[in-house]
Write a protein that holds these residues in place. Structure first.
Motif, PDB file in Angstrom:
ATOM      1  N   GLU A  53       4.382 -19.470  54.280  1.00 49.56           N
ATOM      2  CA  GLU A  53       4.506 -18.204  53.559  1.00 49.56           C
ATOM      3  C   GLU A  53       4.911 -17.065  54.489  1.00 49.56           C
ATOM      4  OE1 GLU A  53       0.759 -17.699  51.595  1.00 49.56           O
ATOM      5  OE2 GLU A  53       1.189 -19.290  50.141  1.00 49.56           O
ATOM      6  N   LYS A  54       4.348 -17.035  55.689  1.00 43.46           N
ATOM      7  CA  LYS A  54       4.686 -15.985  56.654  1.00 43.46           C
ATOM      8  C   LYS A  54       6.130 -16.108  57.122  1.00 43.46           C
ATOM      9  CE  LYS A  54       0.055 -15.075  58.316  1.00 43.46           C
ATOM     10  NZ  LYS A  54      -0.855 -15.049  59.453  1.00 43.46           N
ATOM     11  N   ILE A  55       6.595 -17.334  57.369  1.00 49.65           N
ATOM     12  CA  ILE A  55       7.985 -17.558  57.773  1.00 49.65           C
ATOM     13  C   ILE A  55       8.929 -17.137  56.647  1.00 49.65           C
ATOM     14  CG2 ILE A  55       9.710 -19.310  58.353  1.00 49.65           C
ATOM     15  CD1 ILE A  55       7.879 -18.687  60.687  1.00 49.65           C
ATOM     16  N   HIS A  56       8.601 -17.522  55.420  1.00 46.26           N
ATOM     17  CA  HIS A  56       9.442 -17.167  54.265  1.00 46.26           C
ATOM     18  C   HIS A  56       9.509 -15.645  54.104  1.00 46.26           C
ATOM     19  CE1 HIS A  56      11.392 -17.476  50.383  1.00 46.26           C
ATOM     20  NE2 HIS A  56      10.485 -16.649  49.893  1.00 46.26           N
ATOM     21  N   TYR A  57       8.388 -14.963  54.242  1.00 47.17           N
ATOM     22  CA  TYR A  57       8.332 -13.500  54.135  1.00 47.17           C
ATOM     23  C   TYR A  57       9.213 -12.852  55.205  1.00 47.17           C
ATOM     24  CZ  TYR A  57       6.302  -8.797  53.912  1.00 47.17           C
ATOM     25  OH  TYR A  57       6.121  -7.444  53.812  1.00 47.17           O
ATOM     26  N   ALA A  58       9.090 -13.337  56.443  1.00 50.60           N
ATOM     27  CA  ALA A  58       9.895 -12.797  57.541  1.00 50.60           C
ATOM     28  C   ALA A  58      11.386 -13.030  57.307  1.00 50.60           C
ATOM     29  CB  ALA A  58       9.466 -13.413  58.869  1.00 50.60           C
ATOM     30  N   MET A  59      11.737 -14.203  56.778  1.00 46.05           N
ATOM     31  CA  MET A  59      13.148 -14.499  56.500  1.00 46.05           C
ATOM     32  C   MET A  59      13.681 -13.601  55.388  1.00 46.05           C
ATOM     33  SD  MET A  59      13.370 -18.654  56.729  1.00 46.05           S
ATOM     34  CE  MET A  59      15.004 -18.667  56.013  1.00 46.05           C
ATOM     35  N   THR A  60      12.890 -13.415  54.337  1.00 41.63           N
ATOM     36  CA  THR A  60      13.320 -12.621  53.183  1.00 41.63           C
ATOM     37  C   THR A  60      13.610 -11.183  53.571  1.00 41.63           C
ATOM     38  OG1 THR A  60      12.023 -14.022  51.700  1.00 41.63           O
ATOM     39  CG2 THR A  60      12.668 -11.867  50.865  1.00 41.63           C
ATOM     40  N   LEU A  61      12.768 -10.597  54.425  1.00 41.90           N
ATOM     41  CA  LEU A  61      12.927  -9.200  54.811  1.00 41.90           C
ATOM     42  C   LEU A  61      13.608  -9.026  56.169  1.00 41.90           C
ATOM     43  CD1 LEU A  61       9.460  -7.861  53.621  1.00 41.90           C
ATOM     44  CD2 LEU A  61      11.659  -7.734  52.438  1.00 41.90           C
ATOM     45  N   THR A  62      14.081 -10.132  56.760  1.00 40.20           N
ATOM     46  CA  THR A  62      14.727 -10.126  58.073  1.00 40.20           C
ATOM     47  C   THR A  62      13.846  -9.431  59.111  1.00 40.20           C
ATOM     48  OG1 THR A  62      16.796  -9.908  56.847  1.00 40.20           O
ATOM     49  CG2 THR A  62      16.949  -9.840  59.218  1.00 40.20           C
ATOM     50  N   LEU A  63      12.596  -9.841  59.157  1.00 40.21           N
ATOM     51  CA  LEU A  63      11.636  -9.283  60.109  1.00 40.21           C
ATOM     52  C   LEU A  63      11.556 -10.163  61.345  1.00 40.21           C
ATOM     53  CD1 LEU A  63       8.739  -8.470  57.614  1.00 40.21           C
ATOM     54  CD2 LEU A  63      10.352  -6.862  58.638  1.00 40.21           C
ATOM     55  N   PRO A  64      11.364  -9.566  62.513  1.00 44.11           N
ATOM     56  CA  PRO A  64      11.201 -10.379  63.723  1.00 44.11           C
ATOM     57  C   PRO A  64       9.842 -11.072  63.715  1.00 44.11           C
ATOM     58  CG  PRO A  64      10.889  -8.074  64.241  1.00 44.11           C
ATOM     59  CD  PRO A  64      11.320  -8.138  62.809  1.00 44.11           C
ATOM     60  N   ILE A  65       9.807 -12.241  64.322  1.00 45.22           N
ATOM     61  CA  ILE A  65       8.557 -12.981  64.452  1.00 45.22           C
ATOM     62  C   ILE A  65       8.304 -13.270  65.927  1.00 45.22           C
ATOM     63  CG2 ILE A  65       8.717 -14.067  62.177  1.00 45.22           C
ATOM     64  CD1 ILE A  65       9.512 -16.668  63.762  1.00 45.22           C
ATOM     65  N   LYS A  66       7.074 -13.568  66.228  1.00 49.27           N
ATOM     66  CA  LYS A  66       6.702 -13.972  67.580  1.00 49.27           C
ATOM     67  C   LYS A  66       6.095 -15.364  67.470  1.00 49.27           C
ATOM     68  CE  LYS A  66       3.800 -12.736  71.510  1.00 49.27           C
ATOM     69  NZ  LYS A  66       2.854 -11.720  72.050  1.00 49.27           N
TER      70      LYS A  66
END
Length: 60
Positions: free
Chosen positions: A12-25
Motif C-alpha cells: 500500500e505504501k509503495i502504491h501510494y508513493a507511485m500514485t503521487l510520485t513521492l520519493p521513498i527511502k
C-alpha cells in the motif's frame, strides 16, 4: 520475515508513493551492511517483487 499484514502495508505504501510520485527511502541489507537508497518508484515487478527506482542515490 514479514507476515501477510506487513506485506500488504508495504504494498500500500509503495502504491501510494507511485500514485503521487513521492520519493521513498529503502533500507537494504547488502554485503553485511545496511544501505539506504532514495528515489521515485517507477514500477514494481509482481513476479519477482523487485522495485525499479528512478533517480536513486545511495545515502551511505
Amino acid at each position: 520475515m514479514l507476515d501477510e499484514y506487513q506485506w500488504q502495508e508495504f504494498d500500500e505504501k509503495i502504491h501510494y508513493a507511485m500514485t503521487l510520485t513521492l520519493p521513498i527511502k529503502l533500507t537494504v541489507w547488502e554485503g553485511g551492511y545496511f544501505k539506504n537508497y532514495m528515489g521515485i518508484v517507477h514500477r514494481v515487478c509482481q513476479d519477482s517483487f523487485s522495485n525499479h527506482v528512478e533517480s536513486s542515490k545511495q545515502e551511505n
